[in-house]
Design a protein around this motif. Structure first.
Motif, PDB file in Angstrom:
ATOM      1  N   LEU A 150       0.829  -1.207   0.000  1.00 24.15           N
ATOM      2  CA  LEU A 150       0.000   0.000   0.000  1.00 24.15           C
ATOM      3  C   LEU A 150       0.864   1.257   0.000  1.00 24.15           C
ATOM      4  O   LEU A 150       0.620   2.185  -0.774  1.00 24.15           O
ATOM      5  CB  LEU A 150      -0.928   0.011   1.221  1.00 24.15           C
ATOM      6  N   HIS A 151       1.895   1.300   0.830  1.00 22.68           N
ATOM      7  CA  HIS A 151       2.772   2.477   0.891  1.00 22.68           C
ATOM      8  C   HIS A 151       3.507   2.683  -0.438  1.00 22.68           C
ATOM      9  O   HIS A 151       3.671   3.821  -0.881  1.00 22.68           O
ATOM     10  CB  HIS A 151       3.762   2.338   2.036  1.00 22.68           C
ATOM     11  N   THR A 152       3.927   1.593  -1.058  1.00 21.77           N
ATOM     12  CA  THR A 152       4.579   1.699  -2.372  1.00 21.77           C
ATOM     13  C   THR A 152       3.619   2.289  -3.396  1.00 21.77           C
ATOM     14  O   THR A 152       3.996   3.169  -4.179  1.00 21.77           O
ATOM     15  CB  THR A 152       5.067   0.315  -2.838  1.00 21.77           C
ATOM     16  N   GLN A 153       2.363   1.839  -3.378  1.00 16.91           N
ATOM     17  CA  GLN A 153       1.365   2.364  -4.316  1.00 16.91           C
ATOM     18  C   GLN A 153       1.108   3.848  -4.067  1.00 16.91           C
ATOM     19  O   GLN A 153       0.952   4.629  -5.012  1.00 16.91           O
ATOM     20  CB  GLN A 153       0.060   1.575  -4.215  1.00 16.91           C
ATOM     21  N   ILE A 154       1.070   4.266  -2.809  1.00 17.47           N
ATOM     22  CA  ILE A 154       0.870   5.687  -2.485  1.00 17.47           C
ATOM     23  C   ILE A 154       2.007   6.535  -3.053  1.00 17.47           C
ATOM     24  O   ILE A 154       1.785   7.591  -3.636  1.00 17.47           O
ATOM     25  CB  ILE A 154       0.735   5.876  -0.955  1.00 17.47           C
ATOM     26  N   VAL A 155       3.243   6.052  -2.904  1.00 15.91           N
ATOM     27  CA  VAL A 155       4.400   6.785  -3.437  1.00 15.91           C
ATOM     28  C   VAL A 155       4.335   6.851  -4.964  1.00 15.91           C
ATOM     29  O   VAL A 155       4.550   7.923  -5.562  1.00 15.91           O
ATOM     30  CB  VAL A 155       5.723   6.142  -2.970  1.00 15.91           C
ATOM     31  N   LEU A 156       4.005   5.743  -5.621  1.00 14.65           N
ATOM     32  CA  LEU A 156       3.918   5.745  -7.086  1.00 14.65           C
ATOM     33  C   LEU A 156       2.785   6.652  -7.580  1.00 14.65           C
ATOM     34  O   LEU A 156       2.952   7.376  -8.569  1.00 14.65           O
ATOM     35  CB  LEU A 156       3.728   4.327  -7.611  1.00 14.65           C
ATOM     36  N   ASP A 157       1.633   6.633  -6.901  1.00 18.73           N
ATOM     37  CA  ASP A 157       0.535   7.537  -7.263  1.00 18.73           C
ATOM     38  C   ASP A 157       0.959   8.989  -7.102  1.00 18.73           C
ATOM     39  O   ASP A 157       0.651   9.838  -7.941  1.00 18.73           O
ATOM     40  CB  ASP A 157      -0.708   7.255  -6.416  1.00 18.73           C
ATOM     41  N   GLY A 158       1.676   9.284  -6.011  1.00 16.40           N
ATOM     42  CA  GLY A 158       2.175  10.642  -5.792  1.00 16.40           C
ATOM     43  C   GLY A 158       3.154  11.077  -6.866  1.00 16.40           C
ATOM     44  O   GLY A 158       3.128  12.211  -7.340  1.00 16.40           O
TER      45      GLY A 158
END
Length: 127
Positions: A104-112
């Motif tokens: 989830l944290h990786t996805q948040i960083v990639l979305d950002g």
């Protein structure tokens, strides 16, 4: 492929494709630059690992073990606010929760990152 860290460089021929044979090796090297930017290797060690299971087999093995434990402990309470996606106290359920949180944290960083690119490099909040 070589990865560089603060203390050692790690070299492996191919980290993805499986190798034939029972053992796989990779090397750690401690290197410094000396006069005229010449690379000096101070220490080198080779690590040998079991190659009986390739990465994908290990990954699916962990996934199966986590899934089975989650199924066994499915009646335990869930707490998504504290990033506990599946209830249970076993090491397998804890590992599955940690991996889900990391994902989830990786996805948040990639979305950002994608949002920032769309905004021509503007600073964005990940919260």
């Amino acid at each position: 492929m070589t990865g560089s860290g603060q203390i050692y460089n790690v070299t492996i021929t191919d980290p993805i494709l499986p190798y034939e044979g029972e053992k796989i090796t990779f090397a750690f090297a401690k290197q410094d630059l000396i006069q005229f930017d010449e690379i000096c290797t101070k220490e080198k060690k080779v690590v040998e690992c079991d190659n009986s299971l390739v990465q994908e087999v290990c990954m699916w093995g962990h996934f199966a073990k986590w899934s089975k434990k989650i199924q066994e402990e499915r009646d335990s309470p869930k707490d998504p606010e504290n990033e506990v996606w599946w209830g249970g106290d076993s090491n397998e359920v804890k590992a599955a929760n940690a991996m889900a949180t990391f994902s989830l944290h990786t996805q948040i960083v990639l979305d950002g990152l994608m949002d920032s690119i769309r905004l021509k490099g503007a600073k964005i909040s990940l919260l």
